[in-house]
Scaffold this motif. Structure first.
Motif, PDB file in Angstrom:
ATOM      1  N   ASP A  99      14.498  -7.139  -2.831  1.00  0.00           N
ATOM      2  CA  ASP A  99      13.508  -6.069  -2.743  1.00  0.00           C
ATOM      3  C   ASP A  99      12.121  -6.597  -3.101  1.00  0.00           C
ATOM      4  O   ASP A  99      11.932  -7.198  -4.161  1.00  0.00           O
ATOM      5  CB  ASP A  99      13.867  -4.918  -3.682  1.00  0.00           C
ATOM      6  N   ARG A 102       5.908  -3.880  -5.715  1.00  0.00           N
ATOM      7  CA  ARG A 102       4.558  -3.395  -5.502  1.00  0.00           C
ATOM      8  C   ARG A 102       3.544  -4.408  -6.044  1.00  0.00           C
ATOM      9  O   ARG A 102       3.683  -4.917  -7.155  1.00  0.00           O
ATOM     10  CB  ARG A 102       4.372  -2.054  -6.216  1.00  0.00           C
ATOM     11  N   LEU A 121       1.281  -5.307  -0.772  1.00  0.00           N
ATOM     12  CA  LEU A 121       2.238  -4.203  -0.750  1.00  0.00           C
ATOM     13  C   LEU A 121       1.790  -3.125  -1.733  1.00  0.00           C
ATOM     14  O   LEU A 121       1.739  -3.344  -2.942  1.00  0.00           O
ATOM     15  CB  LEU A 121       3.632  -4.718  -1.094  1.00  0.00           C
ATOM     16  N   LEU A 124       5.984   1.786  -1.725  1.00  0.00           N
ATOM     17  CA  LEU A 124       7.421   1.560  -1.583  1.00  0.00           C
ATOM     18  C   LEU A 124       8.074   2.760  -0.917  1.00  0.00           C
ATOM     19  O   LEU A 124       7.472   3.844  -0.829  1.00  0.00           O
ATOM     20  CB  LEU A 124       8.032   1.320  -2.964  1.00  0.00           C
ATOM     21  N   TYR A 215      11.013   1.322   4.786  1.00  0.00           N
ATOM     22  CA  TYR A 215       9.684   0.910   5.252  1.00  0.00           C
ATOM     23  C   TYR A 215       8.754   0.695   4.067  1.00  0.00           C
ATOM     24  O   TYR A 215       9.035   1.141   2.945  1.00  0.00           O
ATOM     25  CB  TYR A 215       9.091   1.967   6.198  1.00  0.00           C
ATOM     26  N   TYR A 216       7.606   0.034   4.358  1.00  0.00           N
ATOM     27  CA  TYR A 216       6.634  -0.283   3.314  1.00  0.00           C
ATOM     28  C   TYR A 216       5.216  -0.016   3.818  1.00  0.00           C
ATOM     29  O   TYR A 216       4.962   0.001   5.027  1.00  0.00           O
ATOM     30  CB  TYR A 216       6.786  -1.740   2.866  1.00  0.00           C
ATOM     31  N   TYR A 243      11.490  -3.001   6.826  1.00  0.00           N
ATOM     32  CA  TYR A 243      12.003  -4.028   5.901  1.00  0.00           C
ATOM     33  C   TYR A 243      12.309  -5.331   6.628  1.00  0.00           C
ATOM     34  O   TYR A 243      12.013  -6.421   6.132  1.00  0.00           O
ATOM     35  CB  TYR A 243      13.250  -3.469   5.226  1.00  0.00           C
TER      36      TYR A 243
END
Length: 278
Positions: A99, A102, A121, A124, A215-216, A243
């Protein structure tokens, strides 16, 4: 005859050596690290145009996007990662997946064009993201920002594309001092990094983005000069990133050149060699 046979064997051995070297390089690039040049100013001042880094592919595991694209157009070679590993696509999963966190600086594959992007990023899965008056809100809470002076650079053509920077104190003539307001932004979880602002821009006020599962949401540190998740794909932006499109995490700058070619040694930025990315 013996001499010719030896010459023939030498040629075969040379070809075999080249093939083996290419195979090893391909495996290394696919599984471990991928080189990446910074082509634009969307991540200033964290990353400058001309920074060269290796992307850590082991950080998040492997997907179809982990396969290298081989583009040598002058030789008519244009092999995309999807051509090689498209059989892994569409389940939005990864092998040995990890994973992302952030605040990570991530290289990912654009969901439509397939071009490699590098951004930070921010959101989340499940997060609510919004920008109000230039201030980032995550899950309806404003992130902490602290003024950090001014970022100054020379107004000049930058990098191989030769594009000049945008300035908060514009218009600035060539050779002048181009300035941007700088702040330190601290995300939930404690990651702090520098962001730049030019002025009142359309993306300083957005609607609420709810990040879907799997998704991000990404943004550039140079907030007023970044094509990122704030703009949907249908409008030419990035939108939410699946992802499986993550390629890897950028941890350290290896080399940096301010010129239009890495061969221009007088433009090398020695203070950025082996610099960690925050």
């Amino acid at each position: 005859m013996a001499s010719k046979a030896k010459q023939g064997n030498a040629v075969v051995e040379t070809i075999k050596t080249i093939v083996y070297a290419l195979l090893i390089a391909g495996i290394f690039r696919t599984l471990f690290f991928q080189p990446f040049w910074i082509p634009s100013g969307s991540m200033k001042e964290t990353l400058l145009i001309g920074d060269f880094l290796f992307v850590n592919k082991m950080a998040y595991g492997y997907s179809y996007a982990s396969c290298p694209s081989i583009k040598l157009r002058r030789f008519g070679i244009d092999i995309d990662a999807e051509d090689l590993c498209g059989w892994m696509k569409n389940d939005n999963g990864r092998i040995m997946g990890g994973d992302p966190e952030r605040g990570d600086v991530v290289v990912f594959r654009h969901p439509v064009s397939g071009v490699d992007f590098i951004k930070r990023l921010i959101g989340l899965p499940g997060d609510r993201i919004q920008v109000r008056n230039g201030l980032l809100y995550i899950n309806d809470e404003a992130v902490k920002v602290q003024d950090d002076g001014v970022f100054t650079e020379l107004m000049e053509a930058q990098g191989p594309e030769g594009n000049p920077p945008r300035c908060a104190n514009g218009p600035v003539g060539m050779g002048g001092a181009c300035e941007k307001e700088r702040q330190i932004e601290t995300l939930p979880g404690g990651v702090s990094h520098k962001i730049l602002n030019i002025g009142n821009e359309p993306l300083d006020n957005t609607g609420v983005y709810v990040v879907p599962e799997g998704y991000y949401f990404f943004m550039g540190d140079n907030r007023d000069n970044s094509t990122d998740s704030r703009v949907p794909r249908t409008a030419g932006g990035v939108g939410f990133v699946p992802y499986e499109n993550l390629i890897g995490r950028a941890d350290r700058i290896i080399f940096s050149s301010a010129g239009r070619s890495m061969l221009y040694f007088w433009t090398w930025r020695g203070d950025r060699f082996f610099k960690g990315i925050e």
